[in-house]
Design a protein around this motif. Structure first.
Motif, PDB file in Angstrom:
ATOM      1  N   ASN A  28       0.706  -1.096  -0.083  1.00 11.58           N
ATOM      2  CA  ASN A  28       0.041  -0.003  -0.067  1.00 11.58           C
ATOM      3  C   ASN A  28       0.903   1.173  -0.048  1.00 11.58           C
ATOM      4  N   TYR A  60     -11.137   1.224  -8.812  1.00 15.19           N
ATOM      5  CA  TYR A  60     -11.356   2.635  -8.236  1.00 15.19           C
ATOM      6  C   TYR A  60     -12.528   2.745  -7.444  1.00 15.19           C
ATOM      7  N   VAL A 122     -12.599  -7.553  -5.522  1.00 11.86           N
ATOM      8  CA  VAL A 122     -11.133  -7.784  -6.078  1.00 11.86           C
ATOM      9  C   VAL A 122     -11.205  -9.336  -6.598  1.00 11.86           C
ATOM     10  N   ARG A 129      -4.811  -3.933  -8.995  1.00  9.83           N
ATOM     11  CA  ARG A 129      -4.425  -2.355  -8.642  1.00  9.83           C
ATOM     12  C   ARG A 129      -5.654  -1.833  -7.988  1.00  9.83           C
ATOM     13  N   VAL A 130      -5.717  -1.545  -6.777  1.00  5.24           N
ATOM     14  CA  VAL A 130      -6.703  -0.743  -6.187  1.00  5.24           C
ATOM     15  C   VAL A 130      -6.297   0.719  -5.538  1.00  5.24           C
ATOM     16  N   VAL A 131      -7.124   1.721  -6.008  1.00  5.22           N
ATOM     17  CA  VAL A 131      -7.139   2.863  -5.274  1.00  5.22           C
ATOM     18  C   VAL A 131      -8.475   3.412  -4.559  1.00  5.22           C
ATOM     19  N   LEU A 159      -6.051  -5.587   1.747  1.00  5.77           N
ATOM     20  CA  LEU A 159      -5.600  -5.100   0.226  1.00  5.77           C
ATOM     21  C   LEU A 159      -4.333  -6.051  -0.127  1.00  5.77           C
ATOM     22  N   SER A 160      -3.257  -5.867   0.813  1.00  4.00           N
ATOM     23  CA  SER A 160      -2.058  -6.507   0.463  1.00  4.00           C
ATOM     24  C   SER A 160      -2.254  -8.061   0.826  1.00  4.00           C
ATOM     25  N   CYS A 164      -2.983  -7.142  -3.698  1.00  6.41           N
ATOM     26  CA  CYS A 164      -3.042  -5.853  -4.561  1.00  6.41           C
ATOM     27  C   CYS A 164      -2.090  -4.850  -4.311  1.00  6.41           C
ATOM     28  N   THR A 165      -1.813  -4.124  -5.544  1.00  4.60           N
ATOM     29  CA  THR A 165      -0.821  -3.006  -5.293  1.00  4.60           C
ATOM     30  C   THR A 165      -1.826  -1.737  -5.060  1.00  4.60           C
ATOM     31  N   SER A 166      -1.974  -1.021  -4.084  1.00  8.42           N
ATOM     32  CA  SER A 166      -2.963  -0.135  -3.949  1.00  8.42           C
ATOM     33  C   SER A 166      -2.339   1.190  -3.542  1.00  8.42           C
ATOM     34  N   LEU A 168      -3.802   4.737  -1.185  1.00 13.27           N
ATOM     35  CA  LEU A 168      -4.835   5.043  -0.438  1.00 13.27           C
ATOM     36  C   LEU A 168      -4.409   6.703  -0.574  1.00 13.27           C
TER      37      LEU A 168
END
Ligand code: ATP
Ligand code: MG
Lengths: 247, 194
Positions: A28, A60, A122, A129-131, A159-160, A164-166, A168
């Motif tokens: 993150n 997103y 997810v 990839r998450v934002v 998330l991790s 996911c690569t995120s 915040l």
């Protein structure tokens, strides 16, 4: 030699240079900055490049705008996320916080339910990839400080854990040098990128810096950036300081 | 202390308390010819016939409470299944066969119904549990075939079986309702906001 962590490029070339490749994959990163500094645009670059250049599906989570508005704004910068959504490579969830909050009250949902929902999407779509835009607004949905604190740690962990690569996103107060609003967000993440708007006489100069990136070396200067019709452009050669000197 | 154990202890205290009410069976049990005395519908499941009946049911309640704690069943599930089975599950049978109904055993069998469902968490095949429970419930009647006891034994077996099935169905219903509301809670972000 020790193998360094795998990187995920953000799609903003100058910034990727500063990051020596990108943000750390599967972790993150906090992106903080004042209002209008380009945080949402940053997010769009990251997701768009994930889809186009790396075949990574993006998600997103917005708490500030409607779908259409976001799609239109980002189309201005040449990023067609609506098309990506049609192809199934991109998913946008959420909406204006007031509507969300109203609906949550109606079905008696809490922030934990939202996090579970994010996890569900997810897994279902195979998102990489998450934002979250933004965690300030997300914490406004918490009932109290305690829940708020847990929420951030929970979302970062989950998330991790999902690989996911995120990003915040966190909005800081105008003119503040703080990294985050509550002064704790930076501890639960592995990287911190800060956008600054520094007042110089009658205008603002924008600068970006990498405050930390666990397990990786990076540029430590504040570099000059601009929002152009192609989105965010970072000038990794020009620090804000030299830039000021030149003017 | 575990909430389910506190709940069960409170019930046991009520059972014992009611046991000392003078003329309890006459006044509080559910009798076909006293149908107008509506309170009996609320009291009958707390009344016990004699000391053996009381001890059996206290033991039964303790057993299911301990198993429920072990299976990490929520207090809300346990108490709602237990109480509703106790109040409701014998009623259809009581209308059909008219007998004096009293005691907590239906509630306890409802509790067994709940437990049979929750063993799923541990990968136990539920139909096996249901089969075994049903056999045990009707065993007494089976051995009473041809004796004078049969008519009362079969009523008891049937009533326990109703309690057991009621517990299963009631729990099925509440988990269905819960999953519907859970789905709603889990589709907040995916809503359509303009
Ligand atoms: N076509 C364009 N060319 C140059 N700059 C633009 C263009 N479109 C938008 N901008 C700039 O980008 C900014 C908006 O960026 P963005 O929405 O990403 O910021 P933000 O940090 O997410 O803002 P907020 O705090 O409102 O969420 C605008 O304030 C504007 O200055
Ligand atoms: Mg924004």
């Amino acid at each position: 030699m020790k193998k360094s962590s795998k990187k995920s490029p953000t799609g903003i070339k100058g910034l990727d240079k500063m990051l020596m490749g990108g943000v750390v994959s599967g972790r993150n990163t906090l992106v903080s900055g004042p209002c209008g500094s380009g945080k949402s645009t940053f997010a769009a670059h990251f997701l768009h490049s994930g889809i186009k250049d790396h075949g990574e599906k993006g998600m997103y989570v917005t708490l500030e705008e409607t779908k259409e508005k976001f799609y239109n704004d980002m189309a201005e910068f040449g990023m067609d996320l609506k098309a990506a959504e049609k192809k199934g490579d991109f998913v946008l969830v959420g909406g204006p916080i007031a509507s969300l909050h109203g609906y949550m009250e109606k079905v008696n949902a809490n922030v934990k339910n939202l996090i579970e929902e994010i996890e569900e999407v997810v897994k279902e779509k195979g998102v990489k990839r998450v934002v979250i835009d933004s965690i300030n607004l997300l914490s406004m949905l918490s009932k109290d400080d305690d829940e708020n604190r847990k929420t951030l740690a929970m979302i970062a962990n989950s998330l991790s854990a999902l690989g996911c690569t995120s990003l915040l996103i966190s909005e800081t107060k105008e003119g503040s040098m703080d990294l985050s609003r509550y002064g704790m967000e930076e501890f639960v993440v592995d990287g911190v990128i800060v956008l600054y708007l520094i007042r110089e006489g009658s205008k603002f100069i924008s600068g970006v810096t990498v405050r930390k990136m666990r397990g990786s070396n990076h540029d430590k200067e504040i570099r000059y950036y601009q929002i152009t019709n192609k989105g965010i452009v970072v000038y990794p050669q020009e620090s804000v300081f030299t830039n000021k000197m030149m003017e | 202390m575990k909430k389910i154990l506190v709940f069960s202890l409170a019930l046991i205290l009520i059972y014992v308390g009611v046991f000392f009410v003078p003329g309890r069976v006459e006044r509080l049990s559910l009798m076909p010819d006293k149908i107008t005395e509506a309170w009996r519908f609320l009291t009958y499941s707390f009344v016990h016939l004699d000391i053996m009946h009381l001890i059996e049911n206290i033991a039964g309640l303790t057993l299911i409470a301990l198993i429920a704690v072990e299976l990490r069943i929520a207090l809300g599930d346990f108490s709602s299944v237990y109480l509703s089975s106790g109040f409701l599950s014998v009623i259809p049978l009581w209308f059909m066969m008219s007998f004096t109904a009293l005691g907590a055993s239906n509630a306890i069998f409802g509790g067994f119904g709940l437990i049979s469902q929750e063993t799923r968490k541990f990968g136990v095949k539920v139909w096996i549990i249901i089969l075994i429970a049903t056999l045990l419930i009707f065993m007494k009647s089976f051995f009473a075939i041809g004796t004078g006891e049969f008519s009362s034994a079969i009523k008891q077996s049937l009533s326990h079986f109703f309690g057991f099935m009621f517990g299963i169905c009631f729990f099925f219903l509440i988990s269905k309702i819960r999953s519907i509301s859970m789905n709603k809670k889990r589709s907040v972000l995916r809503g359509d906001y303009r």
